[in-house]
Scaffold this motif. Structure first.
Motif, PDB file in Angstrom:
ATOM      1  N   HIS A  38       0.839  -1.197   0.000  1.00  0.00           N
ATOM      2  CA  HIS A  38       0.000   0.000   0.000  1.00  0.00           C
ATOM      3  C   HIS A  38       0.879   1.254   0.000  1.00  0.00           C
ATOM      4  O   HIS A  38       2.063   1.222   0.359  1.00  0.00           O
ATOM      5  CB  HIS A  38      -0.916   0.028   1.239  1.00  0.00           C
ATOM      6  CG  HIS A  38      -1.760  -1.199   1.388  1.00  0.00           C
ATOM      7  ND1 HIS A  38      -2.904  -1.424   0.646  1.00  0.00           N
ATOM      8  CD2 HIS A  38      -1.621  -2.282   2.203  1.00  0.00           C
ATOM      9  CE1 HIS A  38      -3.436  -2.570   0.981  1.00  0.00           C
ATOM     10  NE2 HIS A  38      -2.684  -3.121   1.938  1.00  0.00           N
ATOM     11  N   TYR A  39       0.271   2.357  -0.375  1.00  0.00           N
ATOM     12  CA  TYR A  39       0.912   3.651  -0.224  1.00  0.00           C
ATOM     13  C   TYR A  39       0.655   4.145   1.196  1.00  0.00           C
ATOM     14  O   TYR A  39      -0.489   4.151   1.661  1.00  0.00           O
ATOM     15  CB  TYR A  39       0.362   4.660  -1.240  1.00  0.00           C
ATOM     16  CG  TYR A  39       0.865   4.436  -2.635  1.00  0.00           C
ATOM     17  CD1 TYR A  39       1.941   5.170  -3.132  1.00  0.00           C
ATOM     18  CD2 TYR A  39       0.267   3.482  -3.462  1.00  0.00           C
ATOM     19  CE1 TYR A  39       2.409   4.964  -4.435  1.00  0.00           C
ATOM     20  CE2 TYR A  39       0.727   3.271  -4.751  1.00  0.00           C
ATOM     21  CZ  TYR A  39       1.796   4.012  -5.228  1.00  0.00           C
ATOM     22  OH  TYR A  39       2.273   3.800  -6.499  1.00  0.00           O
ATOM     23  N   ILE A  40       1.728   4.554   1.889  1.00  0.00           N
ATOM     24  CA  ILE A  40       1.631   4.939   3.296  1.00  0.00           C
ATOM     25  C   ILE A  40       1.995   6.418   3.435  1.00  0.00           C
ATOM     26  O   ILE A  40       3.088   6.845   3.023  1.00  0.00           O
ATOM     27  CB  ILE A  40       2.557   4.093   4.192  1.00  0.00           C
ATOM     28  CG1 ILE A  40       2.293   2.598   3.984  1.00  0.00           C
ATOM     29  CG2 ILE A  40       2.381   4.487   5.651  1.00  0.00           C
ATOM     30  CD1 ILE A  40       0.902   2.158   4.366  1.00  0.00           C
ATOM     31  N   LEU A  90       6.953  11.543  17.549  1.00  0.00           N
ATOM     32  CA  LEU A  90       5.850  10.648  17.233  1.00  0.00           C
ATOM     33  C   LEU A  90       5.700  10.604  15.719  1.00  0.00           C
ATOM     34  O   LEU A  90       5.531  11.634  15.071  1.00  0.00           O
ATOM     35  CB  LEU A  90       4.544  11.137  17.877  1.00  0.00           C
ATOM     36  CG  LEU A  90       3.307  10.281  17.601  1.00  0.00           C
ATOM     37  CD1 LEU A  90       3.426   8.935  18.296  1.00  0.00           C
ATOM     38  CD2 LEU A  90       2.042  11.009  18.050  1.00  0.00           C
ATOM     39  N   VAL A  91       5.792   9.389  15.149  1.00  0.00           N
ATOM     40  CA  VAL A  91       5.615   9.192  13.713  1.00  0.00           C
ATOM     41  C   VAL A  91       4.259   8.521  13.492  1.00  0.00           C
ATOM     42  O   VAL A  91       4.035   7.398  13.927  1.00  0.00           O
ATOM     43  CB  VAL A  91       6.744   8.336  13.113  1.00  0.00           C
ATOM     44  CG1 VAL A  91       6.528   8.155  11.615  1.00  0.00           C
ATOM     45  CG2 VAL A  91       8.101   8.974  13.377  1.00  0.00           C
ATOM     46  N   GLN A  92       3.360   9.237  12.832  1.00  0.00           N
ATOM     47  CA  GLN A  92       2.037   8.708  12.523  1.00  0.00           C
ATOM     48  C   GLN A  92       1.983   8.294  11.055  1.00  0.00           C
ATOM     49  O   GLN A  92       2.569   8.952  10.194  1.00  0.00           O
ATOM     50  CB  GLN A  92       0.964   9.766  12.792  1.00  0.00           C
ATOM     51  CG  GLN A  92       0.870  10.180  14.246  1.00  0.00           C
ATOM     52  CD  GLN A  92      -0.160  11.271  14.450  1.00  0.00           C
ATOM     53  OE1 GLN A  92      -0.159  12.289  13.770  1.00  0.00           O
ATOM     54  NE2 GLN A  92      -1.063  11.057  15.409  1.00  0.00           N
ATOM     55  N   SER A  93       1.305   7.212  10.768  1.00  0.00           N
ATOM     56  CA  SER A  93       1.202   6.714   9.394  1.00  0.00           C
ATOM     57  C   SER A  93      -0.180   6.134   9.145  1.00  0.00           C
ATOM     58  O   SER A  93      -0.789   5.532  10.038  1.00  0.00           O
ATOM     59  CB  SER A  93       2.277   5.660   9.118  1.00  0.00           C
ATOM     60  OG  SER A  93       2.191   4.592  10.044  1.00  0.00           O
ATOM     61  N   VAL A  94      -0.673   6.326   7.914  1.00  0.00           N
ATOM     62  CA  VAL A  94      -1.975   5.796   7.499  1.00  0.00           C
ATOM     63  C   VAL A  94      -1.879   5.305   6.064  1.00  0.00           C
ATOM     64  O   VAL A  94      -1.004   5.731   5.306  1.00  0.00           O
ATOM     65  CB  VAL A  94      -3.095   6.864   7.591  1.00  0.00           C
ATOM     66  CG1 VAL A  94      -3.316   7.307   9.023  1.00  0.00           C
ATOM     67  CG2 VAL A  94      -2.757   8.071   6.706  1.00  0.00           C
ATOM     68  N   ILE A  95      -2.757   4.420   5.675  1.00  0.00           N
ATOM     69  CA  ILE A  95      -2.810   3.925   4.300  1.00  0.00           C
ATOM     70  C   ILE A  95      -3.599   4.927   3.453  1.00  0.00           C
ATOM     71  O   ILE A  95      -4.685   5.371   3.831  1.00  0.00           O
ATOM     72  CB  ILE A  95      -3.471   2.535   4.243  1.00  0.00           C
ATOM     73  CG1 ILE A  95      -2.653   1.527   5.055  1.00  0.00           C
ATOM     74  CG2 ILE A  95      -3.616   2.065   2.810  1.00  0.00           C
ATOM     75  CD1 ILE A  95      -3.293   0.144   5.124  1.00  0.00           C
ATOM     76  N   VAL A  96      -3.036   5.305   2.310  1.00  0.00           N
ATOM     77  CA  VAL A  96      -3.688   6.241   1.401  1.00  0.00           C
ATOM     78  C   VAL A  96      -3.775   5.613   0.014  1.00  0.00           C
ATOM     79  O   VAL A  96      -3.139   4.587  -0.279  1.00  0.00           O
ATOM     80  CB  VAL A  96      -2.921   7.585   1.332  1.00  0.00           C
ATOM     81  CG1 VAL A  96      -2.970   8.292   2.669  1.00  0.00           C
ATOM     82  CG2 VAL A  96      -1.483   7.363   0.898  1.00  0.00           C
ATOM     83  N   GLY A  97      -4.528   6.248  -0.855  1.00  0.00           N
ATOM     84  CA  GLY A  97      -4.704   5.733  -2.199  1.00  0.00           C
ATOM     85  C   GLY A  97      -3.522   6.052  -3.098  1.00  0.00           C
ATOM     86  O   GLY A  97      -2.734   6.973  -2.842  1.00  0.00           O
ATOM     87  N   GLU A  98      -3.398   5.309  -4.163  1.00  0.00           N
ATOM     88  CA  GLU A  98      -2.329   5.543  -5.126  1.00  0.00           C
ATOM     89  C   GLU A  98      -2.521   6.913  -5.784  1.00  0.00           C
ATOM     90  O   GLU A  98      -3.637   7.310  -6.108  1.00  0.00           O
ATOM     91  CB  GLU A  98      -2.337   4.441  -6.184  1.00  0.00           C
ATOM     92  CG  GLU A  98      -1.229   4.565  -7.211  1.00  0.00           C
ATOM     93  CD  GLU A  98      -1.240   3.437  -8.218  1.00  0.00           C
ATOM     94  OE1 GLU A  98      -0.409   3.450  -9.139  1.00  0.00           O
ATOM     95  OE2 GLU A  98      -2.101   2.536  -8.074  1.00  0.00           O
ATOM     96  N   GLY A  99      -1.440   7.604  -5.954  1.00  0.00           N
ATOM     97  CA  GLY A  99      -1.512   8.939  -6.540  1.00  0.00           C
ATOM     98  C   GLY A  99      -1.550  10.041  -5.510  1.00  0.00           C
ATOM     99  O   GLY A  99      -1.497  11.227  -5.870  1.00  0.00           O
ATOM    100  N   THR A 100      -1.646   9.689  -4.222  1.00  0.00           N
ATOM    101  CA  THR A 100      -1.619  10.710  -3.172  1.00  0.00           C
ATOM    102  C   THR A 100      -0.212  11.281  -3.055  1.00  0.00           C
ATOM    103  O   THR A 100       0.771  10.543  -2.994  1.00  0.00           O
ATOM    104  CB  THR A 100      -2.044  10.108  -1.822  1.00  0.00           C
ATOM    105  OG1 THR A 100      -3.348   9.508  -1.956  1.00  0.00           O
ATOM    106  CG2 THR A 100      -2.090  11.174  -0.744  1.00  0.00           C
ATOM    107  N   SER A 101      -0.110  12.609  -3.043  1.00  0.00           N
ATOM    108  CA  SER A 101       1.186  13.278  -2.933  1.00  0.00           C
ATOM    109  C   SER A 101       1.320  13.943  -1.575  1.00  0.00           C
ATOM    110  O   SER A 101       0.365  13.992  -0.784  1.00  0.00           O
ATOM    111  CB  SER A 101       1.346  14.320  -4.047  1.00  0.00           C
ATOM    112  OG  SER A 101       0.380  15.352  -3.903  1.00  0.00           O
TER     113      SER A 101
END
Length: 262
Positions: A38-40, A90-101
């Protein structure tokens, strides 16, 4: 969130070590590895946003790739007590859609209200002794692997977004200081040259007075010749001949006038 679910990003190191030095900006690299398909999107926050600059402080890590982040600690005027640091990241991360900049990333994406599953990883900060100068034995690599100091975590930390390092005020100051030093050296050189020029002018004037006084001792015609010769030598002096050469010619003229007088 991050303890019960699979970690989206592998972060290295989990403890940011800064070789602490007074009056010096110090940086520590950090790697964010995405081992998923996934894109993160990630965002870096800290408890001391005015003390640190993170570049970049947010972004998107493509699948099966690694992103590099530089954490810089601003110039510190004094050392902390016992070289202990209570700052946290604190490093936060989420799954995003392809093409997200990176421009599409907002703070709302990392809140519970967004409905996204947010993974959070806390990082400690430690101060370590600065590396020693390199030696023939190459002990520098061993100095960097000092043991990590243990820091106690509070039950609640107010994390804030780390500021972007959009400008570099410290480099501008150094540059400005270098320009001031260069200007001072130029002024000193010009002043020294002016003093040497004034000294030469004073010596030429003194020589001219001595030559004129010979007019009353050795006769009108001889003195005129001497003064004329002195003027020519002064002109040569301005063209690059040494002052010793002018004095020698003047003494020679005086000697000739003395012989003619006898």
């Amino acid at each position: 969130m991050g303890s019960d679910s699979k970690q989206l990003l592998e972060i290295e190191p989990l403890e940011l070590q800064f070789p602490f030095e007074i009056n010096k900006q110090i940086s520590c690299p950090m790697q964010l590895t995405n081992g998923t398909d996934h894109y993160i999107a990630f965002k870096v926050k800290t408890t001391s946003p005015k003390k640190y600059c993170v570049r970049p402080n947010s972004g998107v890590v493509p699948p099966r790739s690694t992103s590099h982040v530089i954490v810089s600690m601003q110039v510190q005027r004094e050392a902390p007590p016992d070289m202990q640091c209570k700052d946290k990241f604190l490093v936060q991360s989420v799954i995003v859609g392809e093409g997200t900049s990176a421009k599409d990333i907002t703070g709302e994406m990392f809140t519970k209200a967004s409905g996204n599953v947010v993974d959070e990883v806390k990082l400690k900060v430690a101060y370590v002794p600065p590396p020693k100068p390199p030696s023939p034995v190459r002990e520098g690599s061993e100095e960097g692997s000092s043991p990590r100091d243990s820091l106690s975590e509070g039950s609640y930390l107010n994390y804030q977004e780390a500021t972007r390092e959009s400008d570099e005020p410290s480099f501008s100051a150094v540059k400005s200081k270098d320009q001031q030093d260069s200007s001072s050296e130029t002024s000193a050189l010009i002043s020294r040259l002016m003093e040497e020029r004034n000294s030469v002018v004073q010596q030429n004037n003194k020589l001219r007075e001595e030559l004129v006084s010979e007019f009353y001792l050795y006769g009108y015609s001889t003195a005129l010749d001497v003064v004329d010769l002195a003027r020519r030598e002064v002109s040569l002096q301005n063209g690059g001949f040494s002052f010793v050469f002018v004095v020698a010619i003047a003494l020679l003229g005086i000697l000739i006038g003395f012989i003619m007088k006898r």
